[in-house]
Design an enzyme around this catalytic site. Structure first.
Site, mmCIF file in Angstrom:
data_model
loop_
_atom_site.group_PDB
_atom_site.id
_atom_site.type_symbol
_atom_site.label_atom_id
_atom_site.label_comp_id
_atom_site.label_asym_id
_atom_site.label_seq_id
_atom_site.Cartn_x
_atom_site.Cartn_y
_atom_site.Cartn_z
ATOM 1 N N VAL A 22 0.837 -1.212 0.000
ATOM 2 C CA VAL A 22 0.000 0.000 0.000
ATOM 3 C C VAL A 22 0.870 1.260 0.000
ATOM 4 O O VAL A 22 0.648 2.180 -0.787
ATOM 5 C CB VAL A 22 -0.973 -0.017 1.212
ATOM 6 C CG1 VAL A 22 -1.701 1.309 1.350
ATOM 7 C CG2 VAL A 22 -1.966 -1.168 1.069
ATOM 8 N N CYS A 71 -11.102 -21.332 -0.459
ATOM 9 C CA CYS A 71 -12.199 -21.192 -1.414
ATOM 10 C C CYS A 71 -12.082 -22.200 -2.557
ATOM 11 O O CYS A 71 -11.385 -21.957 -3.538
ATOM 12 C CB CYS A 71 -12.203 -19.759 -1.952
ATOM 13 S SG CYS A 71 -13.505 -19.454 -3.136
ATOM 14 N N ASP A 126 4.448 -23.508 5.795
ATOM 15 C CA ASP A 126 5.003 -24.795 5.343
ATOM 16 C C ASP A 126 6.305 -24.623 4.563
ATOM 17 O O ASP A 126 7.022 -25.604 4.333
ATOM 18 C CB ASP A 126 3.990 -25.533 4.458
ATOM 19 C CG ASP A 126 2.771 -25.988 5.247
ATOM 20 O OD1 ASP A 126 2.811 -25.917 6.484
ATOM 21 O OD2 ASP A 126 1.787 -26.413 4.623
#
Ligand code: F6P
Length: 317
Positions: A22, A71, A126
């Site tokens: 940002v 998702c 991981d």
């Protein structure tokens, strides 16, 4: 380039990356749209405007201010088309995706199938992104697990017990191997290595005869359930065992300096390369130099050299 989107998974250091994206974009006069809840938010159109102020005070926070989700819907073509439509509707000239294998696979789909300019940033505890030495979040996860392990060792030593500590890693033994070595553990069971539980039980009994009464065995969750291994040890040796499953504490917590710095550097570099017209690449740090690797390579399965670390762990017990 006038407007970009940012989508994230969660782990420590991701907020540092969002802040860096940002603030770098602000300096370049690029507007940033945060996509809430990962790919779910991209499909359902959950967007939020981000500015210099909205990323204040987050560099030291774990998780992601953009929330996230797993998702499965994104693997369906209709949902992908809906996501692409939203990207165009919002006027996004590019997208930065911060996450692990699943998120980067989504990024690769958007870039290769739908021609969306996309840059990936590796972020997963991981540490299993192919071709990349260190992902955001892995260092904090190892330190969180190590801190827990040190505490377990205090009581294991005092009570002269065998402890089985299960750490995260569905297909990756990264956390287990790092913690095993740094924590001075006696045994590490990971998906990448064949393990012989009978031999391990014999070693425990042999050690016990010589006066070695406390063992700490680290198990990566993808290898076996710690409770099952504990039962086998107990049945075969007759020795008392205890189990600690560390779970999601490893994905949270205050990011270490390594993860904050990695997040800041990769976030900044992602905006710079996206602005230059680079796409379908993943940014990373190699020997302290920023570089990119094709997403297509990054999402392939990573071969970790666990043999060397394992050999050392066994030498040092
Ligand atoms: O991929 C990161 C990771 O933390 C793995 O180590 C673990 O197996 C998995 O995510 C857990 O996923 P969830 O939070 O969806 O249960």
């Amino acid at each position: 380039m006038k407007k970009i989107g940012v989508l994230t998974r969660d782990c420590a250091g991701v907020n540092a990356a969002i802040r860096s994206i940002v603030r770098t974009a602000c300096i370049c006069d690029i507007e940033v749209i945060g996509i809430m809840h990962g790919y779910k938010g991209l499909i359902d159109g959950e967007f939020v405007h981000l500015n210099h102020r909205s990323v204040s005070g987050i560099i030291n926070q774990g998780g992601t201010i953009l929330k996230t989700s797993r998702c499965q819907r994104f693997y369906n073509k209709e949902s992908q088309k809906q996501a692409v439509e939203n990207i165009h509707r919002m006027g996004l000239d590019g997208l930065i995706v911060v996450g692990g294998n699943g998120s980067l696979t989504g990024a690769h789909i958007l870039a290769s199938k739908y021609n969306i300019p996309v840059i990936g940033i590796p972020a997963t505890i991981d540490n299993d992104i192919n071709g990349i030495n260190l992902s955001i979040g892995a260092d904090t996860a190892v330190n969180v697990a190590l801190d827990a392990l040190d505490k377990i060792r205090d009581t294991a030593t005092s009570l002269e017990r065998i402890f089985l500590v299960e750490v995260m890693g569905r297909t990756s033994g990264y956390i287990a191997m790092q913690v095993g070595l740094a924590g001075g553990c006696e045994e590490v069971l990971v998906p990448e290595l064949d393990s012989n539980i009978d031999v391990m039980c014999n070693e425990i009994q042999e050690g016990n005869r010589k006066g070695k009464v406390s063992w700490i065995i680290i198990i990566a969750e993808g290898k076996a359930k710690a409770h099952n291994i504990a039962e086998i040890i107990n049945n075969k040796t007759g020795l008392e065992t205890r189990v600690a499953v560390l779970g999601h504490i490893q994905r949270g917590g205050r990011p270490t300096s390594t993860d904050r710095i990695l997040g800041a550097r990769l976030g900044n570099y992602a905006v710079e390369v996206l602005k230059k017209g680079v796409s379908n690449q993943c940014v990373y740090l190699k020997n302290d130099v920023l570089d990119t690797i094709p997403l297509e390579i990054a999402i392939q399965s990573k071969q970790i050299n666990v043999e060397d670390l394992y050999r050392l762990i066994k030498i040092l017990i």
